[in-house]
Motif scaffolding. Structure first.
Motif, mmCIF file in Angstrom:
data_model
loop_
_atom_site.group_PDB
_atom_site.id
_atom_site.type_symbol
_atom_site.label_atom_id
_atom_site.label_comp_id
_atom_site.label_asym_id
_atom_site.label_seq_id
_atom_site.Cartn_x
_atom_site.Cartn_y
_atom_site.Cartn_z
ATOM 1 N N PRO A 22 113.728 -28.553 142.008
ATOM 2 C CA PRO A 22 115.032 -27.891 142.117
ATOM 3 C C PRO A 22 116.231 -28.779 141.811
ATOM 4 O O PRO A 22 117.351 -28.277 141.727
ATOM 5 C CB PRO A 22 115.062 -27.488 143.594
ATOM 6 N N TRP A 23 116.010 -30.072 141.629
ATOM 7 C CA TRP A 23 117.143 -30.981 141.489
ATOM 8 C C TRP A 23 117.618 -31.057 140.041
ATOM 9 O O TRP A 23 116.824 -31.126 139.117
ATOM 10 C CB TRP A 23 116.775 -32.370 141.992
ATOM 11 N N LEU A 24 118.932 -31.062 139.865
ATOM 12 C CA LEU A 24 119.535 -31.007 138.532
ATOM 13 C C LEU A 24 120.065 -32.354 138.060
ATOM 14 O O LEU A 24 120.469 -32.484 136.906
ATOM 15 C CB LEU A 24 120.693 -29.995 138.535
ATOM 16 N N HIS A 25 120.071 -33.348 138.922
ATOM 17 C CA HIS A 25 120.681 -34.633 138.582
ATOM 18 C C HIS A 25 119.651 -35.589 137.984
ATOM 19 O O HIS A 25 118.451 -35.392 138.089
ATOM 20 C CB HIS A 25 121.300 -35.265 139.818
ATOM 21 N N ALA A 26 120.142 -36.605 137.358
ATOM 22 C CA ALA A 26 119.291 -37.666 136.820
ATOM 23 C C ALA A 26 119.320 -38.861 137.775
ATOM 24 O O ALA A 26 120.073 -38.884 138.752
ATOM 25 C CB ALA A 26 119.781 -38.092 135.437
ATOM 26 N N GLU A 27 118.501 -39.845 137.477
ATOM 27 C CA GLU A 27 118.448 -41.048 138.311
ATOM 28 C C GLU A 27 119.831 -41.699 138.400
ATOM 29 O O GLU A 27 120.571 -41.756 137.408
ATOM 30 C CB GLU A 27 117.444 -42.036 137.724
ATOM 31 N N ASP A 28 120.185 -42.138 139.603
ATOM 32 C CA ASP A 28 121.454 -42.816 139.899
ATOM 33 C C ASP A 28 122.662 -41.875 139.896
ATOM 34 O O ASP A 28 123.795 -42.334 140.053
ATOM 35 C CB ASP A 28 121.714 -43.968 138.919
ATOM 36 N N GLU A 29 122.429 -40.582 139.721
ATOM 37 C CA GLU A 29 123.521 -39.614 139.833
ATOM 38 C C GLU A 29 123.535 -39.017 141.243
ATOM 39 O O GLU A 29 122.545 -39.066 141.963
ATOM 40 C CB GLU A 29 123.363 -38.497 138.802
ATOM 41 N N VAL A 30 124.660 -38.452 141.615
ATOM 42 C CA VAL A 30 124.774 -37.787 142.915
ATOM 43 C C VAL A 30 123.832 -36.584 142.933
ATOM 44 O O VAL A 30 123.806 -35.795 141.982
ATOM 45 C CB VAL A 30 126.217 -37.324 143.164
ATOM 46 N N PRO A 31 123.014 -36.433 143.986
ATOM 47 C CA PRO A 31 122.072 -35.310 144.036
ATOM 48 C C PRO A 31 122.763 -33.957 143.886
ATOM 49 O O PRO A 31 123.805 -33.705 144.500
ATOM 50 C CB PRO A 31 121.434 -35.454 145.423
ATOM 51 N N ARG A 32 122.195 -33.106 143.040
ATOM 52 C CA ARG A 32 122.697 -31.744 142.840
ATOM 53 C C ARG A 32 121.515 -30.786 142.924
ATOM 54 O O ARG A 32 120.579 -30.875 142.143
ATOM 55 C CB ARG A 32 123.391 -31.584 141.483
ATOM 56 N N TYR A 33 121.585 -29.879 143.873
ATOM 57 C CA TYR A 33 120.491 -28.933 144.085
ATOM 58 C C TYR A 33 120.766 -27.650 143.301
ATOM 59 O O TYR A 33 121.882 -27.139 143.288
ATOM 60 C CB TYR A 33 120.359 -28.615 145.584
ATOM 61 N N GLY A 34 119.724 -27.110 142.670
ATOM 62 C CA GLY A 34 119.850 -25.874 141.901
ATOM 63 C C GLY A 34 119.020 -24.754 142.494
ATOM 64 O O GLY A 34 117.831 -24.624 142.172
#
Length: 309
Positions: A22-34
């Motif tokens: 479910p996660w939309l972010h890449a490594e080292d980015e702020v977590p973003r849930y989809g």
């Protein structure tokens, strides 16, 4: 055990919907849930088409089933998230592993008896708070950890302004009751309203947003870890069998949307447990591999057995 329960109408949709990352972010980015809003719409369409729009019945169970599915998408093991995707809806993971490890013949004999013992496999999760027992709509719990996530859900499809004060009082009292006994657990309140509130009771909509913000524990006085809000839309002018529910979050303030709600709840669970617990959840959210299996003896390694059906 009956052949169906309040969640049975959703089983087929859940079985055919993968628990994708479910996660939309890449490594080292702020977590973003989809969140999978399409699935929530499909689950809520079933009770709408069947005329079961009771705010405390199958419509509300559709919300519970969706949130439990989202937690499984996040990486939590299938048998530690209740309601389970299959009956029995509440069953300690330790018992599932025990039955699975029995010799095949004995396991097949024990399995149907276990499912019929409601004190072991109840239809609802009831948790003792500081002052009273509370039925928890969505829960993550294990014997060795206790309750880790306690989530209450409510639906409101009409009479918004009239019933809103009762929802606020109930939710505030439940938060104090649960946090009083489980201060480390992630406690959440998720509210779904019909989007007619935007045009028919705009004052109630403003009060809803204010209420959902004030229910949060922003000052250490016992509110919820997180609160979430969403709107549901369907057209009553269509024949019942043609109605389709869609989920509207565009009109919801970003700080109250389901994506931040799920992220905050998951973060709290991970923040108060050692790194060896919930490794798959951590790997997905942190976008990295962890060389730490869960402790032996508390799980069957990290595999999701969940074979009790």
């Amino acid at each position: 055990m009956s052949k169906e329960d309040a969640f049975s109408a959703f089983d087929a949709a859940l079985a055919t919907t993968p628990t994708s990352d479910p996660w939309l972010h890449a490594e080292d980015e702020v977590p973003r849930y989809g969140p999978d809003y399409d699935l929530l719409g499909r689950l809520l369409t079933y009770p709408i088409r069947s005329g079961s729009v009771s705010e405390s019945g199958r419509f509300a169970k559709g919300i519970d089933a969706w949130l439990a599915h989202e937690l499984r998408r996040a990486g939590f093991l299938v048998d530690e998230v209740w309601p389970r995707a299959t009956r029995p809806r509440v069953l300690p993971r330790d018992l599932v592993l025990f039955v699975d490890k029995l010799p095949k013949g004995l396991s097949e004999q024990v399995r149907p008896h276990l499912e019929r013992i409601t004190t072991v496999a109840p239809s609802d999760a009831r948790v003792l708070g500081r002052a009273y027992y509370k039925q928890i709509d969505v829960c993550i719990a294990r014997w060795d950890r206790g309750p880790e996530l306690l989530l209450s859900t409510k639906a409101q499809v009409s009479s918004f302004g009239k019933n809103l004060p009762n929802r606020f009082e109930e939710a505030y009292g439940d938060a104090a009751n649960l946090r009083g006994r489980y201060p480390l657990a992630a406690t959440g309140f998720f509210f779904l309203q019909r989007d007619t509130i935007l045009t028919t009771e705009r004052e109630a909509w403003e009060r809803t947003k204010d209420m959902m913000s004030k229910l949060r524990d922003t000052d250490g006085r016992g509110g919820y870890t997180a609160t979430g809000l969403a709107l549901a839309h369907w057209d009553d002018a269509l024949p019942a069998e043609e109605r389709v529910v869609t989920v509207n979050v565009d009109d919801v303030p970003p700080a109250l949307r389901p994506d931040q709600f799920l992220d905050a709840m998951i973060h709290q669970v991970l923040d108060v447990t050692p790194v060896v617990h919930h490794p798959r959840v951590r790997e997905l959210r942190e976008r990295r591999d962890l060389a730490v299996p869960e402790p032996q003896g508390t799980t069957d390694d990290t595999e999701e057995t969940g074979t009790l059906r």
